[in-house]
Design a protein around this motif. Structure first.
Motif, PDB file in Angstrom:
ATOM      1  N   ALA A 232      33.022  15.564  -8.712  1.00  0.00           N
ATOM      2  CA  ALA A 232      32.457  14.218  -8.700  1.00  0.00           C
ATOM      3  C   ALA A 232      31.516  14.047  -7.517  1.00  0.00           C
ATOM      4  N   TYR A 234      29.866  10.886  -5.586  1.00  0.00           N
ATOM      5  CA  TYR A 234      29.989   9.433  -5.450  1.00  0.00           C
ATOM      6  C   TYR A 234      28.823   8.900  -4.613  1.00  0.00           C
ATOM      7  N   VAL A 241      29.333   6.945  -9.825  1.00  0.00           N
ATOM      8  CA  VAL A 241      29.922   8.285  -9.860  1.00  0.00           C
ATOM      9  C   VAL A 241      29.295   9.099 -10.981  1.00  0.00           C
ATOM     10  N   VAL A 314      34.403  10.164  -1.230  1.00  0.00           N
ATOM     11  CA  VAL A 314      34.787  10.530  -2.587  1.00  0.00           C
ATOM     12  C   VAL A 314      36.300  10.722  -2.685  1.00  0.00           C
ATOM     13  N   TYR A 317      37.715   7.617  -3.874  1.00  0.00           N
ATOM     14  CA  TYR A 317      37.556   7.499  -5.327  1.00  0.00           C
ATOM     15  C   TYR A 317      38.595   8.349  -6.044  1.00  0.00           C
ATOM     16  N   GLN A 345      35.676   7.299 -15.511  1.00  0.00           N
ATOM     17  CA  GLN A 345      34.483   7.312 -14.657  1.00  0.00           C
ATOM     18  C   GLN A 345      33.476   6.265 -15.128  1.00  0.00           C
ATOM     19  N   ASN A 349      32.285   2.863 -13.105  1.00  0.00           N
ATOM     20  CA  ASN A 349      30.884   2.564 -12.805  1.00  0.00           C
ATOM     21  C   ASN A 349      30.475   1.167 -13.274  1.00  0.00           C
TER      22      ASN A 349
END
Length: 384
Positions: A232, A234, A241, A314, A317, A345, A349
């Motif tokens: 990922a 970020y 992401v 990240v 996240y 994801q 977002n």
């Protein structure tokens, strides 16, 4: 006719005015107001029985404060000092117990990893600090300073001589600064890493949803369906992401993430895209930075110091993913896991906002200063 009290209350004009002021004062304690009313009623010729009936108290209470006023005046309406329970341990003994609790048991030659209250009580008597002390007394003494030697936390001491400089660059990027200059509107900061070992665990019995007075129930036994890695990137300032799932980690698989990101707008046409990464094998050292910059000249890799993944946004996240999308888990196969990750994801977002990151250069300097006290032979440079 109730008997008259031998204590006759006669007030001066100043005393009456002071007592009436107390009864009208909204901030005065209730007990103080009550005592003032008792004295005023007594001065008006009321008996203790009548005062008790009017104020809803016991006659003994009225008798007590009438007598106290007659003997000591208005000062007699305050509480008398109370002696309380005498001290069992002196201040020196209390200080020695706390000092002992702040030592490791190995200093005393004991085969213990950490103290307990019974162990401390035995050691206090063995050292002659006190003739006798109970474990509960030790706990009360330690609780005053929140000393809990039976607890412990793991930590890693930063040993990178350039820890402050490397960490400060990342903190500056979070604040939209690079080399002392503010970032432009077409500069982007990405926090990038991978989450390896995401398991596809299929529960033997299906999970039961929560109902009234019953939490969700998840079968503890499961069948293993393999693992995958979730890569990922970020965007720190846009809370966006871009991620992908791969069978495992590795340079080639990380390169596929860089291609996915750098061929997507706004990063493809950006002036600069900063990639903040840790020191994982997929993106370690100068070779990874050169590989990224050769493929995409506007991409610049910025490495965190070793053991500083806590500075990588990240990871925050990933913790959200773990809590909201993967726990508790019940996936039939790896395809189901991948679909859950990518679907979450997109959901993230649609609703996410940038993290409220408050850790700055000043906080970093204070942290390193505190850590420096633990190792005086290894001073840490400041992030100046």
């Amino acid at each position: 006719m109730p008997p008259r009290s031998p204590y006759v209350v006669i007030l001066t004009a100043a005393q009456r005015s002071q007592l009436e002021t107390i009864t009208r004062r909204s901030s005065a304690p209730y007990r103080t107001v009550l005592r003032a009313r008792i004295v005023l009623a007594a001065a008006d010729g009321e008996s203790n029985t009548d005062i008790a009936r009017a104020l809803g108290i016991n006659a003994d209470t009225a008798r007590k404060w009438r007598k106290r006023f007659c003997s000591k005046g208005i000062d007699g309406l305050t509480e008398l000092p109370r002696s309380g329970r005498p001290r069992i341990f002196t201040a020196e003994q209390v200080a020695e117990v706390k000092a002992l609790a702040c030592e490791l048991p190995s200093v005393s030659g004991l085969p213990l990893a950490r103290w307990s209250c019974p162990g401390l009580a035995r050691e206090v008597t063995a050292r002659g600090i006190a003739e006798q002390i109970s474990a509960s007394s030790v706990r009360r003494i330690l609780s005053r300073d929140a000393i809990k030697p039976w607890q412990h936390r793991s930590w890693i001491f930063p040993r990178d001589p350039y820890f402050a400089l490397k960490a400060a660059r990342v903190l500056d990027l979070y604040a939209r600064i690079w080399d002392g200059e503010p970032l432009g509107a077409d500069d982007y900061v990405l926090s990038v890493d991978e989450k390896p070992g995401v398991q596809a665990r299929h529960r033997i019995c299906r999970s039961l949803p929560p109902t009234a007075r019953r939490a969700m129930r998840v079968e503890s036994e499961y069948r293993r369906g393999g693992t995958l890695a979730y890569f990922a990137a970020y965007d720190v300032h846009r809370a966006h992401v871009i991620g992908r799932c791969e069978p495992s980690t590795g340079i080639e698989r990380f390169s596929r993430l860089t291609a996915q990101v750098m061929t997507t707008e706004p990063y493809a046409s950006a002036r600069r895209v900063f990639w903040i990464v840790d020191n994982g094998a997929s993106h370690r050292n100068w070779a990874a930075a050169a590989r990224l910059n050769d493929a995409y000249p506007n991409a610049h890799m910025v490495h965190l110091p070793v053991h500083a993944s806590w500075l990588n946004q990240v990871e925050v996240y990933f913790s959200v993913v773990q809590r909201k999308a993967l726990c508790p888990d019940d996936f039939a196969d790896l395809a189901t896991v991948a679909d859950r990750l990518l679907t979450f994801q997109q959901h993230y977002n649609n609703t996410a906002r940038p993290f409220d990151w408050t850790f700055t250069r000043d906080d970093l300097n204070q942290l390193l200063h505190r850590l420096g006290r633990h190792d005086l032979h290894a001073p840490r440079p400041l992030a100046a």
